[in-house]
Scaffold this motif. Structure first.
Motif, PDB file in Angstrom:
ATOM      1  N   ILE A   5      56.019  -7.509  10.555  1.00 38.85           N
ATOM      2  CA  ILE A   5      56.946  -6.602   9.898  1.00 38.85           C
ATOM      3  C   ILE A   5      56.783  -5.216  10.508  1.00 38.85           C
ATOM      4  O   ILE A   5      55.669  -4.706  10.602  1.00 38.85           O
ATOM      5  N   THR A   6      57.892  -4.662  10.937  1.00 33.90           N
ATOM      6  CA  THR A   6      57.915  -3.285  11.426  1.00 33.90           C
ATOM      7  C   THR A   6      58.875  -2.498  10.547  1.00 33.90           C
ATOM      8  O   THR A   6      59.780  -3.079   9.946  1.00 33.90           O
ATOM      9  N   TYR A   7      58.668  -1.202  10.471  1.00 29.72           N
ATOM     10  CA  TYR A   7      59.540  -0.425   9.608  1.00 29.72           C
ATOM     11  C   TYR A   7      59.746   0.990  10.117  1.00 29.72           C
ATOM     12  O   TYR A   7      58.938   1.530  10.851  1.00 29.72           O
ATOM     13  N   ASP A   8      60.863   1.553   9.702  1.00 30.04           N
ATOM     14  CA  ASP A   8      61.199   2.955   9.943  1.00 30.04           C
ATOM     15  C   ASP A   8      61.684   3.467   8.590  1.00 30.04           C
ATOM     16  O   ASP A   8      62.798   3.170   8.158  1.00 30.04           O
ATOM     17  N   ILE A   9      60.834   4.184   7.899  1.00 29.94           N
ATOM     18  CA  ILE A   9      61.042   4.558   6.504  1.00 29.94           C
ATOM     19  C   ILE A   9      61.032   6.078   6.371  1.00 29.94           C
ATOM     20  O   ILE A   9      60.290   6.764   7.073  1.00 29.94           O
ATOM     21  N   VAL A  14      56.899   6.396   3.089  1.00 27.62           N
ATOM     22  CA  VAL A  14      56.039   5.720   4.066  1.00 27.62           C
ATOM     23  C   VAL A  14      54.724   5.253   3.448  1.00 27.62           C
ATOM     24  O   VAL A  14      54.312   4.110   3.636  1.00 27.62           O
ATOM     25  N   SER A  15      54.052   6.115   2.725  1.00 26.42           N
ATOM     26  CA  SER A  15      52.742   5.736   2.179  1.00 26.42           C
ATOM     27  C   SER A  15      52.868   4.608   1.153  1.00 26.42           C
ATOM     28  O   SER A  15      52.007   3.731   1.090  1.00 26.42           O
ATOM     29  N   LYS A  16      53.933   4.591   0.376  1.00 23.75           N
ATOM     30  CA  LYS A  16      54.136   3.514  -0.592  1.00 23.75           C
ATOM     31  C   LYS A  16      54.384   2.179   0.105  1.00 23.75           C
ATOM     32  O   LYS A  16      53.852   1.147  -0.302  1.00 23.75           O
ATOM     33  N   VAL A  17      55.195   2.213   1.161  1.00 24.78           N
ATOM     34  CA  VAL A  17      55.480   0.990   1.917  1.00 24.78           C
ATOM     35  C   VAL A  17      54.211   0.484   2.596  1.00 24.78           C
ATOM     36  O   VAL A  17      53.888  -0.700   2.539  1.00 24.78           O
ATOM     37  N   CYS A  18      53.476   1.384   3.215  1.00 27.20           N
ATOM     38  CA  CYS A  18      52.228   1.016   3.891  1.00 27.20           C
ATOM     39  C   CYS A  18      51.240   0.405   2.897  1.00 27.20           C
ATOM     40  O   CYS A  18      50.638  -0.640   3.163  1.00 27.20           O
ATOM     41  N   GLN A  29      49.285  -1.545  13.807  1.00 24.84           N
ATOM     42  CA  GLN A  29      49.660  -0.298  14.461  1.00 24.84           C
ATOM     43  C   GLN A  29      50.500   0.510  13.491  1.00 24.84           C
ATOM     44  O   GLN A  29      50.928  -0.019  12.460  1.00 24.84           O
ATOM     45  N   ASN A  30      50.753   1.770  13.835  1.00 26.87           N
ATOM     46  CA  ASN A  30      51.645   2.565  12.986  1.00 26.87           C
ATOM     47  C   ASN A  30      52.945   1.793  12.783  1.00 26.87           C
ATOM     48  O   ASN A  30      53.550   1.339  13.745  1.00 26.87           O
ATOM     49  N   SER A  31      53.330   1.607  11.550  1.00 29.50           N
ATOM     50  CA  SER A  31      54.577   0.937  11.171  1.00 29.50           C
ATOM     51  C   SER A  31      54.638  -0.533  11.562  1.00 29.50           C
ATOM     52  O   SER A  31      55.729  -1.101  11.647  1.00 29.50           O
ATOM     53  N   VAL A  32      53.493  -1.173  11.786  1.00 28.38           N
ATOM     54  CA  VAL A  32      53.476  -2.597  12.145  1.00 28.38           C
ATOM     55  C   VAL A  32      52.403  -3.325  11.340  1.00 28.38           C
ATOM     56  O   VAL A  32      51.243  -2.923  11.322  1.00 28.38           O
ATOM     57  N   SER A  59      64.795   1.123   7.300  1.00 22.73           N
ATOM     58  CA  SER A  59      64.958  -0.198   7.910  1.00 22.73           C
ATOM     59  C   SER A  59      63.612  -0.902   8.006  1.00 22.73           C
ATOM     60  O   SER A  59      62.581  -0.281   8.289  1.00 22.73           O
ATOM     61  N   ILE A  60      63.660  -2.190   7.736  1.00 25.45           N
ATOM     62  CA  ILE A  60      62.494  -3.063   7.850  1.00 25.45           C
ATOM     63  C   ILE A  60      62.912  -4.243   8.719  1.00 25.45           C
ATOM     64  O   ILE A  60      63.943  -4.867   8.462  1.00 25.45           O
ATOM     65  N   TYR A  61      62.122  -4.533   9.743  1.00 19.28           N
ATOM     66  CA  TYR A  61      62.385  -5.680  10.613  1.00 19.28           C
ATOM     67  C   TYR A  61      61.342  -6.737  10.311  1.00 19.28           C
ATOM     68  O   TYR A  61      60.140  -6.443  10.280  1.00 19.28           O
ATOM     69  N   LEU A  62      61.793  -7.954  10.099  1.00 18.53           N
ATOM     70  CA  LEU A  62      60.914  -9.081   9.808  1.00 18.53           C
ATOM     71  C   LEU A  62      61.072 -10.121  10.900  1.00 18.53           C
ATOM     72  O   LEU A  62      62.176 -10.605  11.158  1.00 18.53           O
ATOM     73  N   TYR A  63      59.965 -10.450  11.541  1.00 23.22           N
ATOM     74  CA  TYR A  63      59.934 -11.498  12.561  1.00 23.22           C
ATOM     75  C   TYR A  63      59.115 -12.650  11.988  1.00 23.22           C
ATOM     76  O   TYR A  63      57.945 -12.463  11.650  1.00 23.22           O
ATOM     77  N   GLN A  64      59.722 -13.822  11.855  1.00 21.54           N
ATOM     78  CA  GLN A  64      59.041 -14.977  11.284  1.00 21.54           C
ATOM     79  C   GLN A  64      58.747 -16.001  12.377  1.00 21.54           C
ATOM     80  O   GLN A  64      59.611 -16.295  13.193  1.00 21.54           O
ATOM     81  N   VAL A  65      57.544 -16.549  12.328  1.00 18.18           N
ATOM     82  CA  VAL A  65      57.155 -17.599  13.263  1.00 18.18           C
ATOM     83  C   VAL A  65      56.575 -18.734  12.434  1.00 18.18           C
ATOM     84  O   VAL A  65      55.547 -18.559  11.776  1.00 18.18           O
TER      85      VAL A  65
END
Length: 87
Positions: A5-9, A14-18, A29-32, A59-65
């Motif tokens: 999950i990556t995000y741009d908030i 930011v701190s709540k999402v993290c 990593q930052n935002s990952v 925006s939140i990006y979700l990559y599922q494997v």
């Protein structure tokens, strides 16, 4: 399943999402964030993020494997571990 999950908030959230993502995944990593998670826990996590974020600004990006054996991760340079910094 394995997710990334990556995000741009917006800065105010930011701190709540993290903090919320730390409950479910590993901060790499930052935002990952990444890691193994069940479908139920993932839905729970996404619902919690939906309550924090503003869809018109964030925006939140979700990559599922489904099979983590299909991922090859190569780190170039210093591999960061944010969890170690705060323990």
């Amino acid at each position: 399943m394995y997710v990334i999950i990556t995000y741009d908030i917006g800065q105010k959230r930011v701190s709540k999402v993290c903090k919320k993502l730390k409950e479910y995944l590993r901060w790499t990593q930052n935002s990952v964030f990444e890691g193994e998670i069940s479908k139920t826990k993932l839905l729970e996590c996404l619902a919690a993020l939906d309550n924090i974020t503003i869809s018109s600004e964030d925006s939140i990006y979700l990559y599922q494997v489904d099979n983590p054996k299909n991922i090859k991760k190569k780190v170039i340079g210093l591999e960061k571990s944010f969890e170690d910094l705060f323990l």
